[in-house]
Design an enzyme around this catalytic site. Structure first.
Site: not given
Ligand code: ADP
Ligand code: MG
Length: 396
Positions: A119, A206
């Site tokens: 991530y 993101e």
């Protein structure tokens, strides 16, 4: 303003980020043709909606157990089949709510072999600094990671005057536990993302997941980008990426009239001037046991026309069971506001209880106008009184 995954990927690719080849398609025939232009042997077909959780989502029209909005295909024909199942159907994910979102575009991409899913995101911290958020726990629900194992999420702020230094890049790379070629890719990616983020005035970027492939190189597998609306005027190219079908129609309308409006799920519509007062109003509605239906700041210099438009927007939300007007007259005078509210009520009509609280310049005049009107408006003395009255009126 948000954009689709494929648009975000194209943008990041133009900055040099490692993104797979792919194509956006609107029908099954296109899907097959475009898939054939990609090398294979694995394709991924991805529903393009402005919501995450597609992989774990499901289509309304399909039986339980079917796959969601991210599907693998082993041939171009299979890719076409998957695209056909998605297009025109409604995808429900954890972020869309029950009603889901209709899929109008599908992205067909080169499939990737995945060793690890990571991530990595970029955002603006409360301090005003841009920061990287990195975690080895990618691909899954990052909110759950933050809740259960917060130590697995590392935040690396960037000093605006320094930009991405070696130290920043190294911190991110070590948080992601990257080594060798992947670490090299990682350092470069951090610089690339920072450049894209700042040049394009992003509010949020993101990548979940960022993957490490068997050859120990990185690839951006999913990308979500939001832009700072205050900088929109600087980026006409970004404005062109807007997909209005993904946006709330009431929010679009509010945008047109320069009203700061955000739709929420509650029952009490709020019309307030000033963002701080709007937040306080939402808080006190919650305090008295109800939920706000929206955030709405009509602004300091709201005109009668603006107040009327704001009213129309609030009353056209079918979830609204009561309205609370909370105005502090500073530059705006309370009597002007009172007249504006009454004119709006007269024009739009009123099917739900309305509480009006006024304070500030010309408050007595404003209250007198409300009190003398034949319209069914409930006056309130202060914020508490107003919240109590509207909650009572709605809950009976
Ligand atoms: P969402 O976050 O909306 O569920 P993602 O793009 O993150 O959608 O996809 C979900 C999962 O699907 C990923 O975590 C990954 O495991 C798999 N996936 C997505 N794109 C690819 C791809 N190009 N190749 C292989 N697997 C993929
Ligand atoms: Mg994802």
């Amino acid at each position: 303003m948000n954009i689709h995954e494929y648009q975000a990927k194209q943008l990041l690719k133009s900055y040099g980020a490692p993104v797979a080849n792919g194509a956006i398609v609107m029908n099954a025939a296109q899907a097959e043709a475009k898939a054939k232009e990609l090398p294979g042997p694995l394709w991924v077909v991805k529903a393009q909606i402005h919501a995450g959780g597609r992989g774990k989502g499901h289509f309304k029209e399909e039986a339980a157990g079917e796959k969601g909005g991210v599907r693998l295909a082993k041939s171009a024909e299979e890719a076409a089949e998957q695209a056909k199942k998605m297009l025109g159907n409604t995808l429900v994910t954890i972020q869309t709510g029950e009603e889901g979102k209709e899929v109008g575009r599908v992205y067909v991409e080169d499939g990737a072999d995945i060793d690890r899913e990571l991530y990595l995101s970029v955002l603006v911290e409360r301090t005003g600094k841009v920061a990287f958020i990195a975690s080895t726990e990618g691909g899954m629900d990052i909110e759950a990671v933050a809740e259960e194992t917060p130590e697995k999420i590392v935040s690396v702020p960037v000093e605006p005057s320094d930009g991405v230094t070696d130290a920043v890049a190294d911190k991110v790379v070590s948080a992601l536990k990257l080594e060798g070629t992947a670490a090299e890719d990682g350092r470069e990616l951090v610089r690339t993302l920072y450049k894209a983020f700042t040049e394009k005035d992003m509010a949020m970027l993101e990548i979940n997941p960022l993957i490490v492939m068997p050859d120990n190189h990185l690839r951006v597998l999913d990308a979500k980008v939001g832009f700072d609306p205050n900088a929109a005027f600087r980026h006409p190219d970004i404005e062109e990426l807007r997909d209005e079908s993904e946006e709330d129609p009431l929010e679009l309308k509010a945008n047109e009239f320069d009203l700061a409006y955000i739709k929420l799920d509650g029952t009490i519509g709020c019309m307030v001037n000033g963002a701080g007062l709007a937040m306080a109003t939402m808080d006190i509605i919650k305090h008295y046991g109800a939920e706000p239906a929206n955030f709405l700041d009509v602004g300091g210099g709201a005109t009668k026309e603006k107040v009327t438009e704001a009213f129309k927007i609030i009353t056209s939300d079918p979830g609204v069971e009561g309205i609370l007007v909370n105005i502090f007259g500073g530059i705006m005078k309370c009597d002007v506001i009172a007249e504006g509210v009454l004119a709006a009520v007269e024009e739009v009509g009123l099917k739900v209880p309305l509480v009006v609280r006024l304070e500030g310049t010309n408050v007595e005049k404003g209250k007198a106008i409300i009190a003398n009107s034949t319209l069914d408006v409930i006056p309130a003395d202060d914020l508490e009184d107003a919240a109590e009255k509207i909650v009572k009126a709605v809950k009976g």
